[in-house]
Design a protein around this motif. Structure first.
Motif, PDB file in Angstrom:
ATOM      1  N   VAL A 266       0.941  -1.283  -0.034  1.00 24.32           N
ATOM      2  CA  VAL A 266       0.102   0.059   0.086  1.00 24.32           C
ATOM      3  C   VAL A 266       0.723   1.491  -0.033  1.00 24.32           C
ATOM      4  O   VAL A 266       0.686   2.263  -0.669  1.00 24.32           O
ATOM      5  N   ALA A 267       1.943   1.491   0.971  1.00 21.25           N
ATOM      6  CA  ALA A 267       2.804   2.586   1.000  1.00 21.25           C
ATOM      7  C   ALA A 267       3.498   2.678  -0.467  1.00 21.25           C
ATOM      8  O   ALA A 267       3.628   3.850  -0.772  1.00 21.25           O
ATOM      9  N   ALA A 268       3.931   1.457  -1.087  1.00 22.74           N
ATOM     10  CA  ALA A 268       4.585   1.836  -2.460  1.00 22.74           C
ATOM     11  C   ALA A 268       3.813   2.200  -3.442  1.00 22.74           C
ATOM     12  O   ALA A 268       4.165   2.947  -4.234  1.00 22.74           O
ATOM     13  N   PHE A 269       2.484   1.589  -3.640  1.00 25.38           N
ATOM     14  CA  PHE A 269       1.508   2.163  -4.417  1.00 25.38           C
ATOM     15  C   PHE A 269       1.128   3.571  -4.279  1.00 25.38           C
ATOM     16  O   PHE A 269       1.204   4.599  -5.240  1.00 25.38           O
ATOM     17  N   ALA A 270       1.039   4.110  -2.943  1.00 25.98           N
ATOM     18  CA  ALA A 270       0.906   5.841  -2.802  1.00 25.98           C
ATOM     19  C   ALA A 270       1.942   6.451  -3.041  1.00 25.98           C
ATOM     20  O   ALA A 270       1.855   7.603  -3.636  1.00 25.98           O
ATOM     21  N   ALA A 271       3.247   5.927  -2.871  1.00 21.20           N
ATOM     22  CA  ALA A 271       4.415   6.733  -3.009  1.00 21.20           C
ATOM     23  C   ALA A 271       4.496   6.843  -4.596  1.00 21.20           C
ATOM     24  O   ALA A 271       5.075   7.805  -4.802  1.00 21.20           O
ATOM     25  N   GLU A 272       4.327   5.790  -5.298  1.00 23.58           N
ATOM     26  CA  GLU A 272       4.355   6.016  -6.862  1.00 23.58           C
ATOM     27  C   GLU A 272       3.303   6.911  -7.180  1.00 23.58           C
ATOM     28  O   GLU A 272       3.715   7.860  -8.099  1.00 23.58           O
ATOM     29  N   LYS A 273       2.205   6.889  -6.681  1.00 23.52           N
ATOM     30  CA  LYS A 273       1.067   7.959  -7.246  1.00 23.52           C
ATOM     31  C   LYS A 273       1.662   9.356  -6.672  1.00 23.52           C
ATOM     32  O   LYS A 273       1.479  10.229  -7.713  1.00 23.52           O
ATOM     33  N   GLU A 274       2.380   9.426  -5.773  1.00 20.90           N
ATOM     34  CA  GLU A 274       2.744  10.868  -5.375  1.00 20.90           C
ATOM     35  C   GLU A 274       3.903  11.160  -6.052  1.00 20.90           C
ATOM     36  O   GLU A 274       4.482  12.332  -5.674  1.00 20.90           O
ATOM     37  N   ILE A 349      -4.140   1.763  -1.425  1.00 15.54           N
ATOM     38  CA  ILE A 349      -5.068   0.687  -1.409  1.00 15.54           C
ATOM     39  C   ILE A 349      -5.751   0.618  -2.989  1.00 15.54           C
ATOM     40  O   ILE A 349      -5.660  -0.647  -3.423  1.00 15.54           O
ATOM     41  N   GLU A 350      -5.897   1.610  -3.506  1.00 20.77           N
ATOM     42  CA  GLU A 350      -6.684   1.426  -4.959  1.00 20.77           C
ATOM     43  C   GLU A 350      -5.394   0.987  -5.989  1.00 20.77           C
ATOM     44  O   GLU A 350      -5.723  -0.120  -6.559  1.00 20.77           O
ATOM     45  N   GLY A 351      -4.192   1.409  -5.781  1.00 19.85           N
ATOM     46  CA  GLY A 351      -3.309   0.687  -6.623  1.00 19.85           C
ATOM     47  C   GLY A 351      -3.019  -0.623  -6.403  1.00 19.85           C
ATOM     48  O   GLY A 351      -2.860  -1.483  -7.107  1.00 19.85           O
ATOM     49  N   ALA A 352      -2.763  -0.998  -4.912  1.00 13.20           N
ATOM     50  CA  ALA A 352      -2.728  -2.507  -4.600  1.00 13.20           C
ATOM     51  C   ALA A 352      -3.873  -3.493  -5.255  1.00 13.20           C
ATOM     52  O   ALA A 352      -3.550  -4.325  -5.783  1.00 13.20           O
ATOM     53  N   ASN A 353      -4.992  -2.839  -5.085  1.00 15.51           N
ATOM     54  CA  ASN A 353      -6.150  -3.650  -5.634  1.00 15.51           C
ATOM     55  C   ASN A 353      -6.222  -3.901  -7.017  1.00 15.51           C
ATOM     56  O   ASN A 353      -6.592  -4.925  -7.548  1.00 15.51           O
ATOM     57  N   LYS A 354      -6.010  -2.585  -7.614  1.00 20.22           N
ATOM     58  CA  LYS A 354      -5.959  -2.611  -9.049  1.00 20.22           C
ATOM     59  C   LYS A 354      -4.905  -3.631  -9.774  1.00 20.22           C
ATOM     60  O   LYS A 354      -5.099  -4.445 -10.496  1.00 20.22           O
ATOM     61  N   TYR A 355      -3.436  -3.490  -9.090  1.00 21.74           N
ATOM     62  CA  TYR A 355      -2.543  -4.596  -9.454  1.00 21.74           C
ATOM     63  C   TYR A 355      -2.903  -5.795  -9.335  1.00 21.74           C
ATOM     64  O   TYR A 355      -2.581  -6.730 -10.151  1.00 21.74           O
ATOM     65  N   ASN A 356      -3.768  -6.279  -8.444  1.00 22.06           N
ATOM     66  CA  ASN A 356      -3.731  -7.632  -8.122  1.00 22.06           C
ATOM     67  C   ASN A 356      -5.046  -8.117  -8.644  1.00 22.06           C
ATOM     68  O   ASN A 356      -5.340  -9.417  -8.802  1.00 22.06           O
ATOM     69  N   THR A 357      -5.725  -7.273  -9.607  1.00 20.79           N
ATOM     70  CA  THR A 357      -6.759  -8.117 -10.505  1.00 20.79           C
ATOM     71  C   THR A 357      -6.509  -8.110 -11.699  1.00 20.79           C
ATOM     72  O   THR A 357      -5.579  -7.277 -12.291  1.00 20.79           O
TER      73      THR A 357
END
Ligand code: NAD
Ligand code: GLY
Length: 357
Positions: A266-274, A349-357
């Motif tokens: 979750v931290a990694a997807f947020a960090a990428e988005k930012e 959370i959005e990034g992690a969920n999207k990546y996992n689907t």
């Protein structure tokens, strides 16, 4: 056997090797004169290793007493803390006696906090028996119990006098429990060591002693630089703000290492988005965790997790410090206003969920 020196306010060695359980009394006897030793352990580890530890301590002249509590995170409680203190008092323990924490991180944190506070502090020894306790919780002197409001909210810094890690004890760990330690090891890789991170992508179990020693060396250096967690040491909390929130929301059914794995993704997807993390960092972390049998998503809503995270120790007034990856091997600390936490968590959370689907 590897010996790593931790140069904290009180210095000590971490011994890592095979077959150390049967000579742990002798190893402790080299740094502490024979005295009374209160062995604190949970019921699972009691059945597996306590008799061997007691035998070795008695052989080296220590007189053992033992306190056993039920295994699991819910035992890291104020009630057990109080019971152990009463047990030590009833047995007329003095400052020249020692506490021996035999088990995983729950045992180490609980017994360590008893050692930190009984008679305003007695010496203690850590004998970690989980991969997680070996690479992380037995080293560095953080001790604590949980409160209803959250994880580790009552505790103290109290360094052990010695850590004896017998990697053979991992042979009896259920896969899931072993994986908790893998999450913390991947964490060290993401924070400081790309090579260690890459090692965790392969067949690493044959090199377990070397991996434990590598993690302990990283932690020893960070603790030497910032024992009391005011700067660099906070990097070790990668994945923990969300991780602790997940543990709490799941009523501790999701274990620490599993929750930290989700927290890192979750931290990694947020960090990428930012725009803080290099592109591809979150995918690389997620792929590695999944390969190691760890989860990277959970069913909790961002709002629930953000709310729960606000009772974490990492909050200070109206701000909270997040640990965010920039790339594999490098993380940074970012202070944000508590009002912004929800949007960070939602992005992650959005990034992690999207990546996992
Ligand atoms: P744990 O202590 O609950 O151990 C996990 C399970 O494994 C338990 O059921 C235990 O009985 C069993 N077990 C232990 N050793 C075994 C063995 N050799 N063979 C078979 N079963 C064995 O959990 P953990 O994952 O070791 O530690 C998690 C705790 O550590 C959390 O409370 C977390 O907050 C804490 N922690 C503390 C620090 C710190 O710096 N103090 C760092 C990381 C985690
Ligand atoms: N496990 C986090 C720390 O020791 O600081």
């Amino acid at each position: 056997m590897e010996k790593i020196r931790v140069k904290a306010s009180s210095e000590y060695d971490v011994l890592v090797g095979r077959g150390l359980i049967d000579i742990c009394g002798e190893l402790v006897g080299k740094v502490i004169k024979p005295c009374r030793a209160a062995l604190i352990t949970d019921d699972t580890v009691d059945g597996l290793y306590a008799a061997r530890v007691e035998k070795s301590f008695e052989k080296s002249g220590f007189k053992c007493i033992k306190f056993v509590f039920p295994h699991g995170e819910s035992s890291k409680s104020f009630a057990n803390y109080e019971e152990i203190l009463e047990f030590l008092a009833e047995n007329k323990f003095t400052r020249s006696d020692i506490i021996v924490a035999l088990g995983g991180g729950v045992t180490g944190d609980l017994a360590g906090f008893c050692a930190a506070s009984f008679l305003r502090g007695v010496r203690f020894v850590q004998i970690p028996t989980t991969f997680l306790a070996a690479v992380d919780s037995s080293v560095g002197g953080k001790t604590a119990v949980n409160l209803k409001a959250g994880k580790n909210l009552a505790g103290a810094f109290h360094q052990p006098a010695l850590v004896v890690c017998d990697t053979d004890t991992f042979n009896t760990l259920p896969e899931e429990v072993f994986a908790d330690g893998v999450a913390e090891t991947v964490k060290y890789g993401v924070i400081t060591d790309k090579k260690l991170f890459e090692t965790m992508q392969g067949n690493f179990k044959a090199d377990i002693e070397k991996i434990v020693a590598a993690c302990v060396k990283i932690k020893a250096q960070i603790v030497a630089n910032d024992e009391f967690d005011t700067g660099e040491r906070m990097l070790l909390n990668l994945g923990h703000t969300i991780g602790h929130a997940i543990e709490k929301c799941s009523d501790f059914k999701i274990t620490h290492g599993h929750a930290v794995a989700i927290g890192m993704a979750v931290a990694a997807f947020a960090a990428e988005k930012e725009g803080i993390a290099e592109r591809g960092t979150a995918a690389e972390i997620t792929d590695t965790l999944i390969k190691c049998g760890l989860p990277t998503t959970c069913g909790y809503k961002s709002a629930e997790l953000a709310e729960s995270a606000l009772s974490d120790k990492k909050r200070s007034g109206g701000e909270i410090t997040l640990v965010l990856p920039e790339r594999i091997g490098k993380c940074c600390l970012k202070k944000i206003k508590t009002d912004s936490l929800l949007s960070f968590v939602s992005e992650g959370i959005e990034g992690a969920n999207k990546y996992n689907t």
